[in-house]
Write an enzyme that holds these catalytic residues in place. Sequence first.
Site, mmCIF file in Angstrom:
data_model
loop_
_atom_site.group_PDB
_atom_site.id
_atom_site.type_symbol
_atom_site.label_atom_id
_atom_site.label_comp_id
_atom_site.label_asym_id
_atom_site.label_seq_id
_atom_site.Cartn_x
_atom_site.Cartn_y
_atom_site.Cartn_z
ATOM 1 N N LYS A 140 2.745 -26.261 27.511
ATOM 2 C CA LYS A 140 2.308 -25.097 28.372
ATOM 3 C C LYS A 140 2.942 -25.711 30.228
ATOM 4 C CE LYS A 140 1.604 -20.365 28.609
ATOM 5 N NZ LYS A 140 2.512 -19.749 27.720
ATOM 6 N N LYS A 148 2.147 -35.540 36.891
ATOM 7 C CA LYS A 148 1.587 -33.952 36.997
ATOM 8 C C LYS A 148 1.460 -34.190 39.151
ATOM 9 C CE LYS A 148 -1.562 -32.467 34.232
ATOM 10 N NZ LYS A 148 -3.211 -32.353 33.722
ATOM 11 N N LYS A 191 7.096 -33.433 24.858
ATOM 12 C CA LYS A 191 5.903 -33.184 24.035
ATOM 13 C C LYS A 191 5.596 -31.738 23.604
ATOM 14 C CE LYS A 191 2.007 -33.505 26.165
ATOM 15 N NZ LYS A 191 0.529 -33.834 27.335
HETATM 16 P P1 TYM Z 1 -5.386 -30.565 26.765
HETATM 17 O O1 TYM Z 1 -5.501 -29.192 26.924
HETATM 18 O O2 TYM Z 1 -3.535 -30.959 27.308
HETATM 19 O O3 TYM Z 1 -4.597 -30.662 25.012
HETATM 20 C C1 TYM Z 1 -5.669 -30.716 23.441
HETATM 21 C C2 TYM Z 1 -5.584 -31.254 22.636
HETATM 22 O O4 TYM Z 1 -4.799 -30.977 22.131
HETATM 23 C C3 TYM Z 1 -3.580 -32.289 21.882
HETATM 24 N N1 TYM Z 1 -2.521 -31.877 22.437
HETATM 25 C C4 TYM Z 1 -1.382 -32.219 21.254
HETATM 26 N N2 TYM Z 1 -1.686 -32.794 20.668
HETATM 27 C C5 TYM Z 1 0.047 -33.232 19.989
HETATM 28 N N3 TYM Z 1 1.568 -32.608 20.400
HETATM 29 C C6 TYM Z 1 0.763 -32.032 21.312
HETATM 30 N N4 TYM Z 1 2.878 -31.360 21.400
HETATM 31 C C7 TYM Z 1 0.193 -31.072 21.936
HETATM 32 N N5 TYM Z 1 -0.526 -31.262 23.049
HETATM 33 C C8 TYM Z 1 -1.734 -31.371 23.713
HETATM 34 C C9 TYM Z 1 -4.232 -33.518 23.175
HETATM 35 O O5 TYM Z 1 -4.089 -34.752 22.552
HETATM 36 C C10 TYM Z 1 -5.804 -32.640 23.598
HETATM 37 O O6 TYM Z 1 -6.214 -33.845 22.422
HETATM 38 N N6 TYM Z 1 -7.386 -34.201 29.272
HETATM 39 C C11 TYM Z 1 -7.173 -33.308 27.964
HETATM 40 C C12 TYM Z 1 -8.866 -32.102 27.729
HETATM 41 C C13 TYM Z 1 -10.007 -32.828 28.395
HETATM 42 C C14 TYM Z 1 -10.336 -33.454 27.149
HETATM 43 C C15 TYM Z 1 -11.686 -34.565 27.849
HETATM 44 C C16 TYM Z 1 -9.801 -34.893 25.883
HETATM 45 C C17 TYM Z 1 -10.552 -32.928 28.740
HETATM 46 N N7 TYM Z 1 -12.097 -34.050 28.501
HETATM 47 C C18 TYM Z 1 -13.115 -35.179 26.677
HETATM 48 C C19 TYM Z 1 -11.104 -35.598 24.369
HETATM 49 C C20 TYM Z 1 -12.199 -35.706 25.791
HETATM 50 C C21 TYM Z 1 -6.843 -32.372 27.839
HETATM 51 O O7 TYM Z 1 -5.999 -32.089 29.021
HETATM 52 O O8 TYM Z 1 -6.212 -32.157 26.753
#
Ligand code: TYM
Length: 332
Positions: free
Chosen positions: A198, A115, A195
């Site tokens: 967005k 990022k 992956k």
């Molecule tokens: P985020 O918002 O990017 O994504 C939410 C969840 O979706 C999964 N995910 C995917 N899995 C498979 N293939 C993909 N292309 C894909 N895109 C997204 C992510 O693995 C995630 O499980 N940092 C985290 C948010 C967060 C969080 C937490 C997660 C904040 N605090 C505590 C677990 C526990 C994030 O940015 O997810």
Amino acid sequence: MSQRKPRIFSGIQPSGEMHIGNYLGAVRNWVGLLDEFDAFYCIVDLHAITVPYDPGDLEQRVLDLAVGLMASGLDPERCTLFVQSAVPEHAELQWLLGTVTPLGELQRMTQFKDKSRHLDSVNTGLLTYPVLQAADILLYLGEHVPVGEDQRQHLELTREIARRWNARFGDYFPEPQPLILPQGRRILGLDGASKMSKSQDNTIPLLAEPEDLRALVRTAVTDPARVRKDDPGNPHVCNVFALHGHFSPSAERDDIEILCQTAGIGCVDCKNRLSDNLAGALAPVRDRARELAEQPGRVQEILAAGAARARGVARDTISEVRERMGLGSPSP
Ligand code: TYM
């Protein structure tokens, strides 16, 4: 006698429309765990503000995401669904955990490096993002964390932070384990290479209308070696075929596998079949989302009730942490 169910925690950022990567990688799994676990699911708005965003539409994005999550099957009666910033203890615990987090570990996080590479000026929130994520999970003494593969490194750091804190202040936090579904661990985007995300602009939105789904799927990259319709294709290097695996009946998928390998079907037809199956599979989610979107007041109430329950648990954790760290009780 009823036994306490193990706690799970997971979060999702309100950083744009929910897409089928979130759905297949995480949210579908969240729904499947509702009976077995005491589940806390959080819309992490404090994480979403670490990258450029428009303050004017953040609240709406939070609401839209809540709608998408409930429409996907997250029943707020059977889990605690809430917004991160409604529970100020997340930020408080982040500070406290930051005091045992090594700077070097934060600097080597892949997501931070990816990022920050694209930004002229890197804010501290982007660096300390994983400490807030650790605070999210540990605040609820979460034992398991259902996520996609991309979150594995952040969870390793969460465990490291828990270990260091426990070593310094006495055993208290569990070391949370990731729960990653093999079939949804990393969903690729329409480019068939990175992956679905967005920020890559390669997503299939979960709530897209059938005609929009069709137009989007038409742009998906297939087997690059298949140039003409009568060339045989290799379905095993084709992301459209991979998506058939998630949304098409297995007999149809087997059929397509053979038809692709024998040039019996072209990529356009294969994509149209995927769009039809996608639209069909997601129709109930779209319908529920439409109904919920018409009742924003009810969605707000659900989130407020979730935050109240979450806050009760969060306060207990913070009291214990403060006491063990020598900070005494919080002022009333
Ligand atoms: P985020 O918002 O990017 O994504 C939410 C969840 O979706 C999964 N995910 C995917 N899995 C498979 N293939 C993909 N292309 C894909 N895109 C997204 C992510 O693995 C995630 O499980 N940092 C985290 C948010 C967060 C969080 C937490 C997660 C904040 N605090 C505590 C677990 C526990 C994030 O940015 O997810």
